[in-house]
Design an enzyme around this catalytic site. Structure first.
Site, PDB file in Angstrom:
ATOM      1  N   ARG A 198       0.973  -1.189  -0.038  1.00  0.00           N
ATOM      2  CA  ARG A 198       0.235  -0.027  -0.176  1.00  0.00           C
ATOM      3  C   ARG A 198       1.016   1.167  -0.063  1.00  0.00           C
ATOM      4  O   ARG A 198       1.791   1.483   0.845  1.00  0.00           O
ATOM      5  CB  ARG A 198      -0.995   0.079   1.070  1.00  0.00           C
ATOM      6  CG  ARG A 198      -1.781   1.163   1.483  1.00  0.00           C
ATOM      7  CD  ARG A 198      -2.670   1.279   2.513  1.00  0.00           C
ATOM      8  NE  ARG A 198      -3.090   2.633   2.632  1.00  0.00           N
ATOM      9  CZ  ARG A 198      -3.068   3.368   3.712  1.00  0.00           C
ATOM     10  NH1 ARG A 198      -2.860   3.023   4.777  1.00  0.00           N
ATOM     11  NH2 ARG A 198      -3.211   4.608   3.671  1.00  0.00           N
ATOM     12  N   HIS A 208      -2.717  11.345   0.617  1.00  0.00           N
ATOM     13  CA  HIS A 208      -2.349  11.092   2.062  1.00  0.00           C
ATOM     14  C   HIS A 208      -1.598  12.505   2.422  1.00  0.00           C
ATOM     15  O   HIS A 208      -0.313  12.555   2.655  1.00  0.00           O
ATOM     16  CB  HIS A 208      -1.309   9.860   2.078  1.00  0.00           C
ATOM     17  CG  HIS A 208      -0.885   9.125   3.464  1.00  0.00           C
ATOM     18  ND1 HIS A 208      -1.088   8.072   3.470  1.00  0.00           N
ATOM     19  CD2 HIS A 208      -0.504   9.881   4.445  1.00  0.00           C
ATOM     20  CE1 HIS A 208      -0.799   7.681   4.803  1.00  0.00           C
ATOM     21  NE2 HIS A 208      -0.447   8.967   5.370  1.00  0.00           N
ATOM     22  N   GLU A 211      -7.261   8.728   6.005  1.00  0.00           N
ATOM     23  CA  GLU A 211      -7.482   9.584   7.328  1.00  0.00           C
ATOM     24  C   GLU A 211      -7.949  10.898   7.247  1.00  0.00           C
ATOM     25  O   GLU A 211      -7.526  11.911   7.453  1.00  0.00           O
ATOM     26  CB  GLU A 211      -6.282   9.487   8.210  1.00  0.00           C
ATOM     27  CG  GLU A 211      -5.916   8.279   8.575  1.00  0.00           C
ATOM     28  CD  GLU A 211      -4.580   8.392   9.658  1.00  0.00           C
ATOM     29  OE1 GLU A 211      -4.040   9.318   9.963  1.00  0.00           O
ATOM     30  OE2 GLU A 211      -4.246   7.180  10.275  1.00  0.00           O
ATOM     31  N   ASN A 249      -7.351   2.010  10.240  1.00  0.00           N
ATOM     32  CA  ASN A 249      -5.837   2.431  10.923  1.00  0.00           C
ATOM     33  C   ASN A 249      -5.947   2.477  12.359  1.00  0.00           C
ATOM     34  O   ASN A 249      -6.562   3.227  12.928  1.00  0.00           O
ATOM     35  CB  ASN A 249      -5.460   3.662  10.268  1.00  0.00           C
ATOM     36  CG  ASN A 249      -5.209   3.732   8.865  1.00  0.00           C
ATOM     37  OD1 ASN A 249      -5.404   2.775   8.335  1.00  0.00           O
ATOM     38  ND2 ASN A 249      -4.818   5.131   8.319  1.00  0.00           N
ATOM     39  N   TYR A 263      -3.952   2.526  15.904  1.00  0.00           N
ATOM     40  CA  TYR A 263      -2.760   2.629  16.738  1.00  0.00           C
ATOM     41  C   TYR A 263      -2.667   2.440  18.292  1.00  0.00           C
ATOM     42  O   TYR A 263      -1.884   1.854  19.084  1.00  0.00           O
ATOM     43  CB  TYR A 263      -1.856   4.076  16.397  1.00  0.00           C
ATOM     44  CG  TYR A 263      -1.185   3.931  14.997  1.00  0.00           C
ATOM     45  CD1 TYR A 263       0.004   3.407  14.659  1.00  0.00           C
ATOM     46  CD2 TYR A 263      -2.122   4.299  14.164  1.00  0.00           C
ATOM     47  CE1 TYR A 263       0.487   3.286  13.316  1.00  0.00           C
ATOM     48  CE2 TYR A 263      -1.645   4.253  12.559  1.00  0.00           C
ATOM     49  CZ  TYR A 263      -0.430   3.858  12.359  1.00  0.00           C
ATOM     50  OH  TYR A 263      -0.118   3.837  11.044  1.00  0.00           O
ATOM     51  N   GLU A 269      -3.372   0.121   8.453  1.00  0.00           N
ATOM     52  CA  GLU A 269      -2.094   0.485   9.187  1.00  0.00           C
ATOM     53  C   GLU A 269      -2.192   0.025  10.598  1.00  0.00           C
ATOM     54  O   GLU A 269      -3.313   0.085  11.395  1.00  0.00           O
ATOM     55  CB  GLU A 269      -2.119   2.098   9.157  1.00  0.00           C
ATOM     56  CG  GLU A 269      -1.889   2.535   7.883  1.00  0.00           C
ATOM     57  CD  GLU A 269      -1.782   4.234   7.960  1.00  0.00           C
ATOM     58  OE1 GLU A 269      -1.427   4.677   9.124  1.00  0.00           O
ATOM     59  OE2 GLU A 269      -1.896   5.010   6.838  1.00  0.00           O
TER      60      GLU A 269
HETATM   61  C1  FCB Z   1      -0.977   7.478  10.575  1.00  0.00           C
HETATM   62  C2  FCB Z   1      -0.668   8.046   9.117  1.00  0.00           C
HETATM   63  C3  FCB Z   1       0.649   7.704   8.834  1.00  0.00           C
HETATM   64  C4  FCB Z   1       1.772   7.634   9.910  1.00  0.00           C
HETATM   65  C5  FCB Z   1       1.139   6.984  10.884  1.00  0.00           C
HETATM   66  C6  FCB Z   1       1.992   6.906  12.101  1.00  0.00           C
HETATM   67  O1  FCB Z   1      -2.159   8.082  11.204  1.00  0.00           O
HETATM   68  O2  FCB Z   1      -1.530   7.770   8.393  1.00  0.00           O
HETATM   69  O3  FCB Z   1       1.098   8.470   7.676  1.00  0.00           O
HETATM   70  O4  FCB Z   1       2.061   9.029  10.167  1.00  0.00           O
HETATM   71  O5  FCB Z   1       0.011   7.310  11.568  1.00  0.00           O
END
Ligand code: FCB
Length: 451
Positions: A80, A124, A169, A296, A298, A356
């Site tokens: 990707r 992006h 995002e 995505n 985290y 992500e």
């Molecule tokens: C996401 C973004 C990517 C990167 C990661 C850590 O929010 O899509 O570009 O910065 O975080």
């Protein structure tokens, strides 16, 4: 050796890694590329840590063949990446730049020659500066220019690229770019933020139609959202309400229109104010076009009531006793919570992919030249176990992409955060496969988590 059934992923599960153009390409003005808002923003003092820019980044523009070779070595079936709008249409509207298109043409061919399926993201964060000068995302016209660019890309690459992502995002662009000002274009204006958000979503739907109209092979078109479970810091009613408000503005503000065709009714009053004149009849029908949803993930956020914070009246907290990376709390169950919630609350006909997931932890070359990034391996393993748990609970998760292939430019944080499966020496730009890369490669080969 047998793998316990619970550790195996469904047949056909899509494995990949993700990157984005400004974070890796460099070659900021090569071959007719125009400036984007990130070129402008990163060059202004005080915007990025240490004044870092993406001028060179990790020079993927010139080293893409080596990078694709490394992907092949990892056994990656998909990749990707994003295309830079300003390489293809340097001022955001008008004729295409053949040299910019040629680069993505070469990249796609190189990937396919190595049996790697491209997942192409059109946007992006790197809006053409010329469009910013004309009002940027708060200007409705930008949405139509984005659809034109999508058309150009699909016309050129739609004979070989099947999987498309319109936006990465959109709410990060809207809020970090136009409310907190931490990202380009660095604006701090709530109305601009909401209008930008609406036009980004609108442009998703317009681009969806443009890609379908121009691509030679039937495309699948998605969008990737940054989604975050929001937890209250305490049992108090005030904290619970604060968490619900933050959830509305960070998750439901994009999920609801994309998957339900309506903004959250609870936000009606606020949106009437913020989107006055911007929300046209028929917009929500356009936005709702979607074949797959990229999640995505985290971390989660734990919030408490704070009347001093505008709009949300909520502020972040840092629960003690938990593990943290350089940027966030490490909270694997949040991924399960998110995937099951999307399935339960929306039952989307669109497929769900984790687009992500990754972690910034300090790492570096040991004396023998190896990068022993054990914490990254643990992070990935624990999150993949949560994906499996969601699959077992009945959520049809189709794939998973690690952020990121290479260490790269982490926006306002510059080069301080290393997310890669491949270590990059920023002096020499030499690439070294980390232990996490080797580990991921074994996961892909087995389609299962190792014991
Ligand atoms: C996401 C973004 C990517 C990167 C990661 C850590 O929010 O899509 O570009 O910065 O975080």
């Amino acid at each position: 050796m047998t793998t316990p059934a619970g550790r195996v992923f469904p047949a056909g599960f899509v494995w990949g890694v993700a990157t984005s153009a400004y974070q890796i390409e460099g070659a900021a003005a090569a071959d007719g590329k125009g400036p984007s808002i990130w070129d402008t923003f990163s060059h202004q003092p005080g915007h990025t840590r240490g004044g870092a820019t993406g001028d060179i980044a990790v020079d993927h523009y010139h080293r893409y063949a080596e990078d694709v070779r490394l992907m092949a070595e990892l056994g990656l079936p998909t990749y990707r990446f994003s295309t830079a709008w300003t390489r293809v249409v340097p001022t955001g509207s008008g004729p295409a730049n053949p040299l910019g298109l040629d680069f993505y043409d070469r990249l796609v061919d190189e990937l396919l020659a190595h049996h790697i399926e491209p997942y192409l993201t059109l946007f992006h964060y790197d809006l053409p500066q010329a469009l910013q000068d004309a009002g940027g995302w708060p200007n409705r016209d930008t949405a139509y220019r984005f659809a034109d660019y999508a058309h150009i890309m699909a016309e050129r690459l739609g004979d070989r690229v099947t999987h498309w992502i319109t936006h990465n995002e959109p709410l990060v662009t809207a809020f970090m770019g136009h409310l907190s000002g931490e990202h380009a274009p660095g604006i701090k204006d709530p109305t601009a933020a909401f209008q930008a958000g609406h036009h980004l979503l609108l442009s998703h739907g317009l681009a969806y139609a443009a890609i379908r109209g121009a691509a030679k092979r039937p495309p699948t078109i998605g969008i990737t959202l940054n989604l975050t479970p929001i937890h209250p810091a305490s049992d108090s009613e005030a904290d619970a309400q604060a968490a619900a408000r933050v959830d509305m503005l960070s998750n439901r503000l994009s999920l609801d229109p994309l998957l339900r065709g309506a903004y959250p009714p609870e936000l009606q009053g606020l949106l009437e104010l913020m989107l006055a004149g911007a929300l046209h009849e028929g917009d929500l029908e356009i936005i709702r076009r979607l074949d797959w949803l990229g999640v995505n993930y985290y971390s989660r956020a734990v919030v408490r009531y704070d009347p001093d914070v505008a709009f949300v009246e909520a502020g972040p907290t840092r629960p003690v006793g938990h593990e943290y990376s350089q940027m966030w709390e490490i909270y694997p169950p949040g991924l399960y919570e998110l995937l099951t919630r999307i399935w339960r609350d929306y039952a989307p006909s669109a497929e769900i992919v984790v687009a992500e997931n990754g972690v910034p932890v300090p790492d570096g070359l040991d004396f023998d030249g190896r990068v022993r990034d054990e914490r990254r391996i643990r992070y990935l393993r624990d999150h993949l176990a949560e994906v499996q748990r969601a699959v077992q609970a009945g959520v049809p998760v189709r794939g998973y992409f690690v952020w990121s292939l290479l260490d790269n430019f982490e926006w306002a944080l510059g080069y301080g955060m290393r997310f890669g499966l491949i270590y990059v020496d920023y002096e020499t730009l030499a690439r070294t496969l980390k232990d996490s890369g080797r580990w991921y490669s074994r996961v892909i080969a087995a389609n299962a988590l190792p014991d």
